[in-house]
Motif scaffolding. Structure first.
Motif, PDB file in Angstrom:
ATOM      1  N   GLU A   1       3.649  -5.756 -36.301  1.00 53.07           N
ATOM      2  CA  GLU A   1       3.524  -6.449 -38.069  1.00 53.07           C
ATOM      3  C   GLU A   1       2.850  -5.225 -38.363  1.00 53.07           C
ATOM      4  OE1 GLU A   1       4.173 -10.609 -39.530  1.00 53.07           O
ATOM      5  OE2 GLU A   1       4.602  -9.704 -37.209  1.00 53.07           O
TER       6      GLU A   1
ATOM      7  N   LYS B   1      -0.486  -5.970 -41.352  1.00 50.38           N
ATOM      8  CA  LYS B   1      -1.340  -6.827 -42.579  1.00 50.38           C
ATOM      9  C   LYS B   1      -2.083  -6.432 -42.868  1.00 50.38           C
ATOM     10  CE  LYS B   1       1.687 -10.802 -41.255  1.00 50.38           C
ATOM     11  NZ  LYS B   1       2.495 -11.320 -41.891  1.00 50.38           N
TER      12      LYS B   1
ATOM     13  N   GLU C   1      -1.861 -18.155 -38.997  1.00 45.46           N
ATOM     14  CA  GLU C   1      -0.699 -17.472 -39.236  1.00 45.46           C
ATOM     15  C   GLU C   1       0.272 -16.377 -39.246  1.00 45.46           C
ATOM     16  OE1 GLU C   1      -3.148 -18.388 -42.839  1.00 45.46           O
ATOM     17  OE2 GLU C   1      -2.399 -19.165 -41.013  1.00 45.46           O
ATOM     18  N   HIS C   2      -0.621 -15.258 -39.252  1.00 43.48           N
ATOM     19  CA  HIS C   2      -0.291 -13.600 -38.877  1.00 43.48           C
ATOM     20  C   HIS C   2       0.276 -13.730 -37.936  1.00 43.48           C
ATOM     21  CE1 HIS C   2      -4.033 -13.429 -42.474  1.00 43.48           C
ATOM     22  NE2 HIS C   2      -2.878 -13.477 -42.494  1.00 43.48           N
TER      23      HIS C   2
ATOM     24  N   GLY D   1       4.977 -14.480 -36.216  1.00 45.28           N
ATOM     25  CA  GLY D   1       6.200 -13.884 -35.898  1.00 45.28           C
ATOM     26  C   GLY D   1       6.179 -13.254 -34.663  1.00 45.28           C
ATOM     27  N   LEU D   2       5.478 -12.596 -34.191  1.00 46.38           N
ATOM     28  CA  LEU D   2       4.874 -11.715 -32.789  1.00 46.38           C
ATOM     29  C   LEU D   2       5.293 -12.933 -31.953  1.00 46.38           C
ATOM     30  CD1 LEU D   2       2.399  -9.283 -33.311  1.00 46.38           C
ATOM     31  CD2 LEU D   2       4.547  -8.651 -33.007  1.00 46.38           C
TER      32      LEU D   2
ATOM     33  N   ALA E   1       6.907 -15.726 -32.493  1.00 48.85           N
ATOM     34  CA  ALA E   1       8.325 -15.904 -32.332  1.00 48.85           C
ATOM     35  C   ALA E   1       9.194 -14.847 -31.057  1.00 48.85           C
ATOM     36  CB  ALA E   1       8.527 -16.055 -33.603  1.00 48.85           C
ATOM     37  N   ILE E   2       8.968 -13.884 -31.331  1.00 46.72           N
ATOM     38  CA  ILE E   2       9.778 -12.554 -30.351  1.00 46.72           C
ATOM     39  C   ILE E   2       9.037 -12.381 -29.388  1.00 46.72           C
ATOM     40  CG2 ILE E   2      10.748 -12.255 -32.928  1.00 46.72           C
ATOM     41  CD1 ILE E   2       9.182  -9.533 -32.307  1.00 46.72           C
TER      42      ILE E   2
ATOM     43  N   LYS F   1       3.006  -6.230 -28.171  1.00 50.72           N
ATOM     44  CA  LYS F   1       3.276  -7.219 -29.279  1.00 50.72           C
ATOM     45  C   LYS F   1       2.016  -6.991 -29.806  1.00 50.72           C
ATOM     46  CE  LYS F   1       3.460 -10.947 -27.730  1.00 50.72           C
ATOM     47  NZ  LYS F   1       4.035 -10.509 -26.333  1.00 50.72           N
TER      48      LYS F   1
END
Length: 72
Positions: free
Chosen positions: A12, A14, A22-23, A26-27, A29-30, A39
């Motif tokens: 990911e 940024k 909060e950055h 996503g990582l 979550a998976i 990751k």
């Protein structure tokens, strides 16, 4: 997501030099995906970090270096 055989690497990116919790959402979550080896969050900061859940935070320059040396 990059896949080499069965192994997967989640990446990911940024466009910020300041990392915020909060950055990483996503990582996180998976993180339970099967065969997920790494990751990686790429950002514009200068510090290389290892965060909770094994998330590697890499400055853009370090990320490019790992790509070039085929570590990713």
């Amino acid at each position: 997501m990059i896949q080499k055989g069965k192994e997967k690497i989640a990446i990911e990116v940024k466009a910020t030099s300041r990392l915020r919790p909060e950055h990483l959402m996503g990582l996180h979550a998976i993180s339970e995906l099967p065969h997920l080896k790494r990751k990686i969050l790429v950002y514009l900061g200068r510090e290389r970090l290892l965060k909770e859940g094994g998330i590697e935070v890499l400055p853009f320059e370090d990320f490019v270096g790992e790509l070039h040396s085929r570590k990713i």
